[in-house]
Design an enzyme around this catalytic site. Structure first.
Site, short mmCIF file in Angstrom:
data_model
loop_
_atom_site.label_atom_id
_atom_site.label_comp_id
_atom_site.label_asym_id
_atom_site.label_seq_id
_atom_site.Cartn_x
_atom_site.Cartn_y
_atom_site.Cartn_z
N ILE A 2 53.95 47.85 30.39
CA ILE A 2 52.56 48.81 30.63
C ILE A 2 52.39 50.01 31.24
O ILE A 2 52.04 51.04 30.83
CB ILE A 2 51.46 47.54 30.39
N THR A 40 43.41 46.88 34.46
CA THR A 40 43.74 46.22 33.44
C THR A 40 44.43 45.38 32.70
O THR A 40 44.83 44.83 31.70
CB THR A 40 44.02 47.53 32.09
N ALA A 41 44.87 44.55 33.91
CA ALA A 41 46.43 43.95 34.11
C ALA A 41 45.24 42.67 33.87
O ALA A 41 45.43 42.22 33.29
CB ALA A 41 46.77 44.37 35.37
N ARG A 42 44.76 42.51 35.31
CA ARG A 42 43.93 40.72 35.22
C ARG A 42 42.64 40.98 36.32
O ARG A 42 43.46 41.56 37.23
CB ARG A 42 45.03 39.81 35.37
N ASP A 64 38.45 46.04 32.83
CA ASP A 64 38.87 45.86 31.51
C ASP A 64 38.74 43.86 31.95
O ASP A 64 38.99 43.69 30.93
CB ASP A 64 40.09 46.58 30.56
N GLU A 84 36.36 35.35 34.05
CA GLU A 84 35.69 36.35 32.80
C GLU A 84 35.62 34.84 31.95
O GLU A 84 36.71 34.53 32.18
CB GLU A 84 36.66 37.49 32.20
N HIS A 125 37.52 43.00 28.54
CA HIS A 125 39.07 42.36 28.28
C HIS A 125 39.66 42.62 26.63
O HIS A 125 39.90 42.33 25.72
CB HIS A 125 39.70 41.04 28.16
N ILE A 126 39.30 44.55 25.65
CA ILE A 126 40.16 44.42 25.16
C ILE A 126 41.16 45.69 25.27
O ILE A 126 41.49 46.32 23.83
CB ILE A 126 38.75 45.26 24.13
N GLY A 127 41.92 45.24 25.87
CA GLY A 127 43.17 45.67 26.07
C GLY A 127 43.88 46.04 24.68
O GLY A 127 44.08 47.19 24.43
N SER A 128 44.19 44.74 24.67
CA SER A 128 45.07 44.76 22.93
C SER A 128 44.30 43.90 21.76
O SER A 128 45.45 44.72 20.96
CB SER A 128 46.09 43.32 22.98
#
Ligand code: DGY
Length: 321
Positions: free
Chosen positions: A160, A238-240, A264, A269, A287-290
């Site tokens: 990524i 956008t990781a954790r 994200d 969360e 959390h919509i990265g994927s």
């Protein structure tokens, strides 16, 4: 006809994935699509040979040890696997699989969305418009930060991180990175490697966190490391959420040390620190990265490929234990 093996999915699945699961297995689906308690998971897993779970389900040693003996595979619908105690799984002979590769592009895209959203004050701009407060174009309205010509530091140059670098180059950014090991020249593509993340931070007009959640990366972005960033740097995660110490980031966003953040993911969360939402210099996503149809289907199909392999005694394509 041989009886189908039973498989549990802790949450609802994308339609195409659910259909394939139901075609090939006796599917035990989550009808309400809510987070199940450890008790509910252990009970629902009775007689199942596999469980498809998500990052919201915590498979610690206590739960793993309680799983019925029938369960041979835990297939997480994610690339991240910090919610699973792999050592406990291995000790119990439970195979664990994840979904690498297929979410690289979608997550890198969201990283650029967060980077641009933070840099160009997207939330403030959208809110002005939607609330009917826009009175027309002015020369000084909502001026943000230009990304071209700026330096982007990437923590974690895995798949990524490298996809983020490729996109950022397209926006005219120069890439710095910190990673456990230096990449080969063809992967590095001219990016500047820093042995220690602390040596990279002073070079980061923008910082993107793309490393997994591990004990080493826990609260990586704390007050001391924020102090190493140039004044007015922009942070993207956008990781954790666990990579960021919220108190330190919120203080820096409030003081202006950090100009803006695009986030994200959040520690704890979906209960995010309530101090983020009122900050105008944040661009926040749930959390919509994927979260594209294509990617979520591909993630689900990798889970099922692992089920198919384990069911027939073959090595699964992405087994971690
Ligand atoms: C992943 O796959 O790890 C994503 O963050 C979804 O949880």
């Amino acid at each position: 006809m041989a009886k189908k093996l039973r498989a549990l999915a802790t949450r609802a699945l994308p339609a195409a994935v659910g259909e394939r699961l139901a075609r090939d297995y006796e599917a035990h689906l989550s009808p309400e699509d809510r987070l199940l308690s450890p008790d509910e998971i252990a009970t629902a897993a009775e007689g199942c040979f596999a469980i498809i779970c998500t990052t919201a389900d915590r498979f610690d040693r206590a739960l793993i040890d309680r799983l019925p003996a029938s369960v041979k595979l835990l297939a997480t619908f994610s690339v991240g696997h910090e919610h699973i105690d792999l050592a406990a799984a291995k000790a119990r002979g439970l195979q664990v699989s994840n979904t690498p590769d297929v979410l690289t592009d979608a997550t890198a895209d969201i990283t650029l969305l967060c980077l641009l959203g933070a840099a160009r004050r997207a939330w403030e701009a959208e809110t002005l418009l939607r609330e009917g407060r826009w009175v027309g174009w002015t020369t000084t309205q909502l001026c943000g930060t230009q990304v071209s010509g700026k330096r982007l530091g990437i923590l974690g140059m895995g798949r990524i991180g490298r996809a983020v670098a490729a996109r950022a180059r397209g926006f005219g950014m120069t890439i710095h990175y910190a990673n456990r090991r230096r990449l080969a020249a063809e992967q590095e593509q001219g990016a500047t490697y820093h042995d220690r993340p602390e040596d990279m931070l002073p070079h980061c007009d923008f910082l993107s966190l793309n490393a997994p959640s591990t004990p080493d990366t826990h609260h990586f972005l704390n007050g001391e490391r924020i102090a190493l960033l140039p004044d007015g740097a922009i942070v993207v995660n956008t990781a954790r959420g666990t990579l960021v110490e919220d108190n330190a980031l919120i203080a820096a966003l409030t003081s202006g040390k950090i100009a803006a953040a695009g986030l994200d993911v959040f520690e704890g969360e979906p209960q995010i620190d309530p101090r983020y939402a009122p900050l105008p210099n944040t661009f926040l996503l749930p959390h919509i990265g994927s979260a594209t149809v294509e990617t979520r289907n591909a993630m689900g199909f990798i889970c099922l490929d692992n089920l198919d392999a384990v069911a027939s005694g073959r090595p699964g394509p992405s087994i971690l234990t």
